[in-house]
Design a protein around this motif. Structure first.
Motif, PDB file in Angstrom:
ATOM      1  N   UNK A 267       9.850  20.936   6.599  1.00 60.48           N
ATOM      2  CA  UNK A 267       9.786  21.633   8.051  1.00 60.48           C
ATOM      3  C   UNK A 267       8.256  22.244   8.290  1.00 60.48           C
ATOM      4  N   UNK A 268       7.642  22.938   7.089  1.00 62.25           N
ATOM      5  CA  UNK A 268       6.261  23.648   7.457  1.00 62.25           C
ATOM      6  C   UNK A 268       5.342  22.352   7.212  1.00 62.25           C
ATOM      7  N   UNK A 269       5.513  21.368   6.584  1.00 57.66           N
ATOM      8  CA  UNK A 269       4.720  20.365   6.209  1.00 57.66           C
ATOM      9  C   UNK A 269       4.557  19.547   7.666  1.00 57.66           C
ATOM     10  N   UNK A 270       5.731  19.109   8.162  1.00 54.33           N
ATOM     11  CA  UNK A 270       5.860  18.414   9.298  1.00 54.33           C
ATOM     12  C   UNK A 270       5.076  18.975  10.420  1.00 54.33           C
ATOM     13  N   UNK A 271       5.459  20.516  10.612  1.00 53.83           N
ATOM     14  CA  UNK A 271       4.764  20.922  11.774  1.00 53.83           C
ATOM     15  C   UNK A 271       3.305  21.322  11.688  1.00 53.83           C
TER      16      UNK A 271
ATOM     17  N   UNK B 141       0.954  -1.212  -0.002  1.00 48.24           N
ATOM     18  CA  UNK B 141      -0.044   0.049  -0.147  1.00 48.24           C
ATOM     19  C   UNK B 141       0.804   1.079  -0.077  1.00 48.24           C
ATOM     20  N   UNK B 142       0.450   2.414  -0.700  1.00 50.51           N
ATOM     21  CA  UNK B 142       1.287   3.649  -0.674  1.00 50.51           C
ATOM     22  C   UNK B 142       0.633   4.305   0.530  1.00 50.51           C
ATOM     23  N   UNK B 143       1.658   5.147   1.042  1.00 50.38           N
ATOM     24  CA  UNK B 143       1.221   6.069   2.118  1.00 50.38           C
ATOM     25  C   UNK B 143       0.539   7.297   1.785  1.00 50.38           C
ATOM     26  N   UNK B 144      -0.040   7.924   2.787  1.00 47.38           N
ATOM     27  CA  UNK B 144      -0.901   8.858   2.259  1.00 47.38           C
ATOM     28  C   UNK B 144      -0.065   9.891   1.810  1.00 47.38           C
ATOM     29  N   UNK B 145       1.156  10.227   2.445  1.00 50.68           N
ATOM     30  CA  UNK B 145       1.928  11.238   1.937  1.00 50.68           C
ATOM     31  C   UNK B 145       2.165  11.089   0.267  1.00 50.68           C
ATOM     32  N   UNK B 146       2.677   9.799   0.040  1.00 50.11           N
ATOM     33  CA  UNK B 146       3.242   9.516  -1.243  1.00 50.11           C
ATOM     34  C   UNK B 146       1.857   9.467  -2.130  1.00 50.11           C
ATOM     35  N   UNK B 147       0.786   9.075  -1.696  1.00 54.64           N
ATOM     36  CA  UNK B 147      -0.570   9.272  -2.711  1.00 54.64           C
ATOM     37  C   UNK B 147      -0.846  10.589  -3.044  1.00 54.64           C
ATOM     38  N   UNK B 148      -1.087  11.368  -2.030  1.00 58.69           N
ATOM     39  CA  UNK B 148      -1.435  12.593  -2.206  1.00 58.69           C
ATOM     40  C   UNK B 148      -0.449  13.714  -2.582  1.00 58.69           C
ATOM     41  N   UNK B 149       0.796  13.545  -2.373  1.00 61.35           N
ATOM     42  CA  UNK B 149       1.909  14.660  -2.489  1.00 61.35           C
ATOM     43  C   UNK B 149       2.963  13.973  -3.514  1.00 61.35           C
ATOM     44  N   UNK B 150       2.905  13.071  -3.921  1.00 62.02           N
ATOM     45  CA  UNK B 150       3.959  12.298  -4.692  1.00 62.02           C
ATOM     46  C   UNK B 150       3.897  12.399  -5.912  1.00 62.02           C
ATOM     47  N   UNK B 151       2.500  12.141  -6.429  1.00 59.54           N
ATOM     48  CA  UNK B 151       2.154  12.281  -7.967  1.00 59.54           C
ATOM     49  C   UNK B 151       1.090  13.162  -8.524  1.00 59.54           C
ATOM     50  N   UNK B 152       1.054  13.177  -9.786  1.00 54.49           N
ATOM     51  CA  UNK B 152      -0.148  13.912 -10.501  1.00 54.49           C
ATOM     52  C   UNK B 152      -0.744  12.932 -11.230  1.00 54.49           C
ATOM     53  N   UNK B 153      -2.324  13.083 -11.072  1.00 50.84           N
ATOM     54  CA  UNK B 153      -3.064  14.479 -10.999  1.00 50.84           C
ATOM     55  C   UNK B 153      -3.218  14.237  -9.151  1.00 50.84           C
TER      56      UNK B 153
ATOM     57  N   UNK C 103       1.345  22.584   0.927  1.00 58.36           N
ATOM     58  CA  UNK C 103       2.764  22.407   0.934  1.00 58.36           C
ATOM     59  C   UNK C 103       3.307  21.205   1.254  1.00 58.36           C
ATOM     60  N   UNK C 104       3.829  20.419   0.337  1.00 58.62           N
ATOM     61  CA  UNK C 104       4.031  18.987   0.443  1.00 58.62           C
ATOM     62  C   UNK C 104       5.374  18.801   1.230  1.00 58.62           C
ATOM     63  N   UNK C 105       5.824  17.720   1.755  1.00 60.21           N
ATOM     64  CA  UNK C 105       6.982  17.548   2.169  1.00 60.21           C
ATOM     65  C   UNK C 105       8.409  17.923   1.218  1.00 60.21           C
ATOM     66  N   UNK C 106       7.901  17.440   0.158  1.00 61.24           N
ATOM     67  CA  UNK C 106       8.882  17.786  -1.004  1.00 61.24           C
ATOM     68  C   UNK C 106       8.961  19.301  -1.168  1.00 61.24           C
ATOM     69  N   UNK C 107       8.028  20.210  -0.962  1.00 65.95           N
ATOM     70  CA  UNK C 107       8.118  21.578  -1.029  1.00 65.95           C
ATOM     71  C   UNK C 107       8.803  22.336   0.034  1.00 65.95           C
TER      72      UNK C 107
END
Length: 251
Positions: A129-133, A47-59, A122-126
């Motif tokens: 730090x902001x994403x984590x907080x 299974x993909x993680x949520x961060x991977x699914x919603x932030x790692x790919x388009x669309x 703001x994804x973790x790749x963007x």
């Protein structure tokens, strides 16, 4: 004069993030499976993680961000509705303490929604730090809000200031269940996350992802109970001309 059911607005508000989440996960599994389940440990996962699914790919990332943006305004409106919904009950000598509890709960509700908008935008790749907080703020406010909300409703049930129906008791139990289940799977996800980072075992990251899914779904379900809380309430939309002439009084 038109009436808009608050219950309907609640369905729409929870429907956007539910659709965005399901779309992102399903699309990632169908179209980006290998990349979405890959980790730095290079162990098998399912299974993909949520961060991977919603932030790692388009669309996926854009669909998720659009859904969160669309639900944000409705969530702020529902927070205002909850403020008035809680304060429809007068607690007598305890009113000041009760009102402060309501203000605290609504503040948590608003902050949770703001944090969700920020961590989605703001994804973790963007900006990691902001994403984590933002994620930490979202989870803390989410958990504490659910707890305080249940406590406030239970407080009113015990006050004897209004007639408590069997339905009221049932839905409060549902809220307690969702809160406790949400807290349990979240704590389990934290354990699995650190276990994966420490031992890099096969499939552990996928079990972590499953716990993430359940955390999100129970959060959505908890907020979705606004459709039960506001089942008898609606907004009234008045024409300004009717207000000035007084015609709405006869409608």
């Amino acid at each position: 004069m038109n009436h808009v059911s608050i219950r309907y607005l609640g369905f729409v508000a929870v429907g956007f993030p539910l659709f965005g989440f399901l779309f992102a996960v399903v699309w990632s599994i169908i179209h980006d499976y290998e990349a979405s389940v890959r980790t730095i440990c290079h162990v098998p996962n399912f299974l993909p993680t949520v961060s991977s699914a919603i932030g790692g790919f388009t669309p996926q990332r854009y669909i998720w961000r659009i859904c969160i943006a669309l639900q944000a305004g409705l969530r702020f409106l529902l927070a205002f509705c909850y403020f008035n919904w809680h304060l429809r009950i007068h607690m007598g000598p305890q009113q000041t303490a009760y009102r402060n509890g309501v203000i605290f709960a609504v503040s948590l509700h608003v902050t949770e929604n703001l944090a969700l908008v920020i961590l989605s935008s703001i994804s973790s790749t963007d900006n990691a730090e902001i994403h984590e907080y933002s994620f930490i703020l979202f989870m803390v406010c989410s958990q504490v809000y659910m707890l305080v909300s249940c406590l406030l409703i239970g407080w009113t049930h015990r006050s004897g200031t209004f007639k408590v129906t069997p339905q009221d008791v049932k839905w409060l139990r549902v809220k307690w269940f969702l809160f406790l289940f949400n807290l349990t799977v979240f704590l389990l996800s934290v354990y699995l996350y650190f276990r994966h980072n420490t031992y890099c075992e096969p499939y552990i990251y996928s079990w972590f992802a499953l716990c993430e899914y359940l955390t999100i779904l129970t959060n959505i379900a908890f907020h979705g109970l606004c459709c039960v809380d506001f089942r008898q309430y609606s907004f009234t939309v008045l024409d300004t001309e009717d207000i000035s002439t007084g015609r709405f009084k006869n409608s």
